[in-house]
Design a protein around this motif. Structure first.
Motif, PDB file in Angstrom:
ATOM      1  N   UNK A 115       0.964  -1.249   0.207  1.00 26.37           N
ATOM      2  CA  UNK A 115       0.021   0.014  -0.061  1.00 26.37           C
ATOM      3  C   UNK A 115       0.786   1.413   0.178  1.00 26.37           C
ATOM      4  N   UNK A 116       1.985   1.198   0.839  1.00 24.28           N
ATOM      5  CA  UNK A 116       2.690   2.418   0.869  1.00 24.28           C
ATOM      6  C   UNK A 116       3.497   2.794  -0.363  1.00 24.28           C
ATOM      7  N   UNK A 117       3.957   1.570  -0.976  1.00 21.35           N
ATOM      8  CA  UNK A 117       4.675   1.852  -2.445  1.00 21.35           C
ATOM      9  C   UNK A 117       3.552   2.325  -3.517  1.00 21.35           C
ATOM     10  N   UNK A 118       2.470   1.823  -3.398  1.00 20.00           N
ATOM     11  CA  UNK A 118       1.299   2.219  -4.366  1.00 20.00           C
ATOM     12  C   UNK A 118       1.035   3.623  -4.131  1.00 20.00           C
ATOM     13  N   UNK A 119       0.732   4.036  -2.783  1.00 23.80           N
ATOM     14  CA  UNK A 119       0.385   5.576  -2.367  1.00 23.80           C
ATOM     15  C   UNK A 119       1.593   6.365  -3.136  1.00 23.80           C
ATOM     16  N   UNK A 120       2.945   6.067  -2.896  1.00 21.68           N
ATOM     17  CA  UNK A 120       4.082   6.891  -3.426  1.00 21.68           C
ATOM     18  C   UNK A 120       3.874   7.013  -4.897  1.00 21.68           C
ATOM     19  N   UNK A 121       3.692   5.849  -5.688  1.00 18.67           N
ATOM     20  CA  UNK A 121       3.696   5.786  -7.078  1.00 18.67           C
ATOM     21  C   UNK A 121       2.323   6.873  -7.365  1.00 18.67           C
ATOM     22  N   UNK A 126       0.389  11.688  -9.766  1.00 20.72           N
ATOM     23  CA  UNK A 126      -0.411  13.083  -9.607  1.00 20.72           C
ATOM     24  C   UNK A 126       0.370  14.278  -9.624  1.00 20.72           C
ATOM     25  N   UNK A 127       1.375  14.539  -9.042  1.00 20.35           N
ATOM     26  CA  UNK A 127       2.444  15.548  -9.081  1.00 20.35           C
ATOM     27  C   UNK A 127       2.684  16.028 -10.672  1.00 20.35           C
ATOM     28  N   UNK A 132       2.269  19.364 -15.653  1.00 22.53           N
ATOM     29  CA  UNK A 132       2.047  19.576 -16.946  1.00 22.53           C
ATOM     30  C   UNK A 132       0.683  20.020 -17.306  1.00 22.53           C
ATOM     31  N   UNK A 133      -0.244  20.124 -16.403  1.00 16.30           N
ATOM     32  CA  UNK A 133      -1.539  20.765 -16.805  1.00 16.30           C
ATOM     33  C   UNK A 133      -1.440  22.359 -16.550  1.00 16.30           C
TER      34      UNK A 133
END
Length: 150
Positions: A115-121, A126-127, A132-133
């Motif tokens: 979960x921690x790895x997926x949150x970081x990804x 998102x950043x 880019x937007x």
């Protein structure tokens, strides 16, 4: 008609108090009452099946006594084996639950790391999208330095 009564209390051999009442000019009446003989007045009532056994003499050499003792000994052995088996079953169940608990705790640790790895990804992605937007209505023109002079 005046009623006069007199009471005489006597205790029989079984410990039961018998009250003799003489009422008016009638004869003696016996009314058994269960009154404890002991001065404290308390104690447990003894069931009729147990009352006679206290005073009876037990012949330890009789066949009936031996058979009763043998049946009782077998019942005690059976009860103790059953109790021992139940304790073993309980201990086995405790060990199974401990092992299952350890496996589940290891799985929790693994899933927490994942979960921690997926949150970081997700946050990194998102950043990158946010960088880019650009806000709507502002256009950026890219100028090519090579095409300016022509």
């Amino acid at each position: 008609m005046s009623k006069t009564s007199q009471q005489n209390t006597a205790t029989d051999a079984n410990g039961v108090s018998v009250i003799h009442t003489q009422a008016h000019s009638s004869g003696l009446q016996q009314v058994p009452q269960l009154v404890p003989v002991s001065p404290g007045g308390g104690g447990k009532a003894v069931p009729p099946s147990k009352q006679g056994k206290k005073n009876s003499f037990v012949d330890r050499n009789s066949d009936e006594y031996r058979q009763r003792r043998e049946r009782n000994n077998m019942a005690v052995k059976k009860s103790r084996l059953k109790s021992k088996q139940k304790a073993q079953d309980t201990l086995q169940r405790v060990n199974q639950l401990k092992e299952e608990n350890e496996r589940l705790e290891a799985k929790i640790k693994l899933l927490t790391k994942e979960l921690s790895v997926l949150k970081d990804l997700f946050l990194e992605h998102a950043h990158n999208l946010a960088d880019n937007v650009q806000p709507v209505g502002t256009e950026t023109t890219t100028t090519n330095p090579e095409n300016n002079g022509q």
